[in-house]
Design a protein around this motif. Structure first.
Motif, PDB file in Angstrom:
ATOM      1  N   ALA A  48       5.296  -7.202  13.788  1.00 55.13           N
ATOM      2  CA  ALA A  48       4.572  -8.409  13.379  1.00 55.13           C
ATOM      3  C   ALA A  48       3.094  -8.090  13.137  1.00 55.13           C
ATOM      4  O   ALA A  48       2.489  -8.594  12.180  1.00 55.13           O
ATOM      5  N   GLN A  49       2.509  -7.233  13.971  1.00 54.42           N
ATOM      6  CA  GLN A  49       1.121  -6.815  13.770  1.00 54.42           C
ATOM      7  C   GLN A  49       0.974  -5.980  12.493  1.00 54.42           C
ATOM      8  O   GLN A  49       0.009  -6.148  11.750  1.00 54.42           O
ATOM      9  N   TYR A  50       1.911  -5.083  12.281  1.00 54.24           N
ATOM     10  CA  TYR A  50       1.902  -4.226  11.088  1.00 54.24           C
ATOM     11  C   TYR A  50       1.932  -5.097   9.821  1.00 54.24           C
ATOM     12  O   TYR A  50       1.148  -4.897   8.895  1.00 54.24           O
ATOM     13  N   ALA A 107       2.556   4.838  11.405  1.00 55.36           N
ATOM     14  CA  ALA A 107       2.960   6.243  11.313  1.00 55.36           C
ATOM     15  C   ALA A 107       4.315   6.375  10.631  1.00 55.36           C
ATOM     16  O   ALA A 107       4.509   7.270   9.789  1.00 55.36           O
ATOM     17  N   VAL A 108       5.241   5.505  10.982  1.00 53.02           N
ATOM     18  CA  VAL A 108       6.568   5.547  10.350  1.00 53.02           C
ATOM     19  C   VAL A 108       6.438   5.262   8.858  1.00 53.02           C
ATOM     20  O   VAL A 108       7.024   5.956   8.024  1.00 53.02           O
ATOM     21  N   TYR A 109       5.635   4.251   8.499  1.00 50.19           N
ATOM     22  CA  TYR A 109       5.443   3.922   7.087  1.00 50.19           C
ATOM     23  C   TYR A 109       4.801   5.088   6.336  1.00 50.19           C
ATOM     24  O   TYR A 109       5.228   5.432   5.233  1.00 50.19           O
ATOM     25  N   ALA A 110       3.794   5.716   6.947  1.00 47.43           N
ATOM     26  CA  ALA A 110       3.114   6.844   6.296  1.00 47.43           C
ATOM     27  C   ALA A 110       4.084   7.996   6.037  1.00 47.43           C
ATOM     28  O   ALA A 110       3.983   8.688   5.019  1.00 47.43           O
ATOM     29  N   ALA A 111       5.014   8.192   6.950  1.00 44.86           N
ATOM     30  CA  ALA A 111       5.953   9.315   6.815  1.00 44.86           C
ATOM     31  C   ALA A 111       7.178   8.980   5.962  1.00 44.86           C
ATOM     32  O   ALA A 111       7.679   9.840   5.233  1.00 44.86           O
ATOM     33  N   GLY A 116      11.744   3.718   6.065  1.00 51.57           N
ATOM     34  CA  GLY A 116      11.577   4.126   7.459  1.00 51.57           C
ATOM     35  C   GLY A 116      11.337   2.946   8.369  1.00 51.57           C
ATOM     36  O   GLY A 116      11.868   2.889   9.484  1.00 51.57           O
ATOM     37  N   VAL A 117      10.547   1.982   7.891  1.00 56.27           N
ATOM     38  CA  VAL A 117      10.282   0.769   8.681  1.00 56.27           C
ATOM     39  C   VAL A 117      11.581   0.001   8.882  1.00 56.27           C
ATOM     40  O   VAL A 117      11.896  -0.431   9.996  1.00 56.27           O
TER      41      VAL A 117
END
Length: 185
Positions: A48-50, A107-111, A116-117
Motif C-alpha cells: 500500500a505504501q509502494y 527492490a522487487v520492482y527494480a529487479a 515481480g510485484v
C-alpha cells in the motif's frame, strides 16, 4: 489536505489488494508465528505504501507523502523513560511494516518490474529476513552465504523469568534490536 489524499490512496490500495489477492487476508489471520504475522503485515502495508508513493510522485505530492510517513512512524513526545522504550519498540514494528515493506517492494520492482510485484502478492514471503534483505528474496542462492544477524544475536537475546532457567528464545528483527541498542549509552 494532501496528506488526506495520500491516506485515501493508501487505503484504496488495501481495498484493491484484498479484492484481487483475497489470500492475503486469510494469511493475515492464519499465520501462527510472530515472524509470519510480521512478514505478511510488511507485505500488506508495504505494498500500500509502494502504491501510494508511486501515485504521490505522479501527482506531485512527494512532500505530503514524506510528511505522512514521518507522522506514521514518529514517536509522540513523552516524559516517561518506560513509555519511550515501549514506544520505540512498537514504532520499530510499524517502521518495519510501512517503511521496510515499501523498500522491499521498491527492490522487487527494480529487479523484476510489475511481474515481480505481482509474484510477491500472489506468494508473499513467510520470513522477516526476506523483507529486510530483498536480495535474499530475489536471489536465494546468493543470499545463503550472508551472515544472518538473527542467528548471531539469538544467544544474546535469550531471557528468563525464573532464576537461571531458560524460558524461550525470541527471534528479534534487526529493527527491534536497533531500537533497543540505540538507547544504550
Amino acid at each position: 489536505r494532501d496528506m488526506l489524499r495520500i491516506t485515501l490512496i493508501h487505503e484504496a490500495a488495501h481495498g484493491h489488494d484484498f479484492q484481487h489477492y483475497p489470500h492475503l487476508d486469510v494469511q493475515r489471520r492464519d499465520r501462527k508465528t510472530n515472524e509470519g504475522v510480521q512478514a505478511i503485515g510488511a507485505v500488506i502495508e508495504g505494498h500500500a505504501q509502494y502504491v501510494a508513493a508511486k501515485i504521490a510522485k505522479k501527482l506531485g505530492l512527494e512532500t505530503a507523502f514524506g510528511q505522512l510517513v514521518e507522522l506514521t512512524v514518529a514517536a509522540p513526545p513523552t516524559e516517561s523513560a518506560a513509555a519511550k522504550v515501549l514506544m520505540d519498540v512498537t514504532l520499530a514494528e510499524q517502521r518495519f511494516a510501512y517503511v521496510g515493506g515499501q523498500k522491499f517492494f521498491e527492490a522487487v520492482y527494480a529487479a523484476r518490474g510489475e511481474a515481480g510485484v505481482r509474484a510477491v502478492m500472489n506468494d508473499p514471503p513467510a520470513h522477516v529476513r526476506l523483507i529486510e534483505q530483498p536480495e535474499a528474496y530475489l536471489n536465494p542462492s546468493a543470499a545463503r552465504h550472508k551472515i544472518d544477524a538473527n542467528a548471531v544475536f539469538a544467544p544474546l537475546i535469550t531471557w528468563s523469568t525464573e532464576q537461571a532457567r531458560r524460558v524461550s528464545k525470541f527471534p528479534f528483527k534487526r529493527s527491534q534490536l536497533d531500537a533497543v541498542f540505540n538507547m544504550l549509552p
